[in-house]
Design an enzyme around this catalytic site. Sequence first.
Site, mmCIF file in Angstrom:
data_model
loop_
_atom_site.group_PDB
_atom_site.id
_atom_site.type_symbol
_atom_site.label_atom_id
_atom_site.label_comp_id
_atom_site.label_asym_id
_atom_site.label_seq_id
_atom_site.Cartn_x
_atom_site.Cartn_y
_atom_site.Cartn_z
ATOM 1 N N SER A 37 46.012 65.597 -14.683
ATOM 2 C CA SER A 37 46.498 66.574 -15.646
ATOM 3 C C SER A 37 47.997 66.720 -15.426
ATOM 4 C CB SER A 37 45.796 67.925 -15.445
ATOM 5 O OG SER A 37 46.352 68.915 -16.296
ATOM 6 N N ARG A 38 48.677 67.239 -16.431
ATOM 7 C CA ARG A 38 50.106 67.474 -16.280
ATOM 8 C C ARG A 38 50.368 68.609 -15.289
ATOM 9 N NH1 ARG A 38 52.433 62.833 -17.488
ATOM 10 N NH2 ARG A 38 52.373 62.273 -19.690
ATOM 11 N N TYR A 59 49.718 61.387 -15.223
ATOM 12 C CA TYR A 59 48.819 60.370 -15.770
ATOM 13 C C TYR A 59 49.116 58.987 -15.188
ATOM 14 C CZ TYR A 59 48.068 63.962 -19.405
ATOM 15 O OH TYR A 59 47.777 65.109 -20.073
ATOM 16 N N HIS A 80 47.206 59.800 -27.785
ATOM 17 C CA HIS A 80 46.221 58.741 -27.549
ATOM 18 C C HIS A 80 46.852 57.358 -27.467
ATOM 19 C CE1 HIS A 80 42.464 61.211 -28.927
ATOM 20 N NE2 HIS A 80 43.039 61.673 -27.835
ATOM 21 N N LYS A 98 38.111 59.900 -29.764
ATOM 22 C CA LYS A 98 38.455 59.807 -31.185
ATOM 23 C C LYS A 98 39.406 60.934 -31.570
ATOM 24 C CE LYS A 98 36.327 63.539 -32.336
ATOM 25 N NZ LYS A 98 37.127 64.686 -32.860
ATOM 26 N N ASP A 179 40.252 66.069 -36.614
ATOM 27 C CA ASP A 179 39.500 66.683 -35.526
ATOM 28 C C ASP A 179 37.992 66.632 -35.754
ATOM 29 O OD1 ASP A 179 40.063 68.295 -32.967
ATOM 30 O OD2 ASP A 179 38.509 69.469 -33.966
#
Length: 331
Positions: A37-38, A59, A80, A98, A179
């Site tokens: 995670s950031r 990452y 993505h 997705k 979404d």
Amino acid sequence: MINRTHNWGIIGLGSIAQKFASDLKDVEGARLYAVASRTQRKARHFALKFEVEKVYGAYEELANDPDVDIIYIATPHVLHAENTLMCLDRGKAVLCEKPIAINTAQLKNMIETAKQKSLFLMEGLWTNFMPHLQKVNELTQNKTYGECLKVEADFSFKAEFDAEKRLFNKELGGGALLDIGIYPVYLALKLLGTPENIKANCKFSSTGVDISNQIDFKYASGATAQLSSSFARTTPSKARVYFENATVELGYNFHETDQLDIKTNSGVDHMDFNYPSHGYQFEIEHVQDCLEKGLTQSPAWPLQSSLELTETLDKIRNIMGLVYKEDEISK
């Protein structure tokens, strides 16, 4: 048969990643080895909950770990492509949630990179691997009840408006179509193929993303699809597939239901697949099977299918007038 343990890494640790991790722990041969995670605090909290060995605050650090076999990307939509390319460049197989990309140009770049490096890449469209959808697709392909004539699908839920949150934030790829509208569009493409004609309209939020949409497909065969999604209202989010000799109704939240009703002149055949999970295990099992066989893409959801889905979403957005900054960059 699983021949070895696959070390999974997860990049992006939101709600979808939590569901994915929960299901992964029960899949044979799957090990959640690393998360990133950031924020180190978020990563540590996630790792503690799911008993993860390696925790990264960047990452790139996870992607550089030589013991990671495959990375599941669950970051916001707009990241993505960037995240996938970074992982591929570091020699990692990728399952990307997705939509796999914001637009077709991004996806073509991702596909070309995976091809050049002979690495596995798949869009994480988990619905495609769930038992109820496998059954509907089987009925369609085998023409068990004749030709498929019409698909009706809706996915809607009331979302509290927050201009900063992902659902309504254009900078994060927000909007109902990408979404949740992707699921009705996917269903129509899966069962009927690419439409000959598309009509679409939407209502925009103050942030410039679609808060609701209505999409109509027409096919040369005469088949049709009526599709919708919305953040403005909560509906049963069901889907119906009309064949010549039967109507198949997918239960509440059709994208993840374990219920099917097949209605014919003889009555109703109710099917309950009754799986005790979120349903991500079917996708995970399939990916691991592909890796075991040395495949670079899925035979059940090939990159061409993702490309056709993304191209269709691009067409719909073009009709609605929904443009993201990534579209301008890709020109």
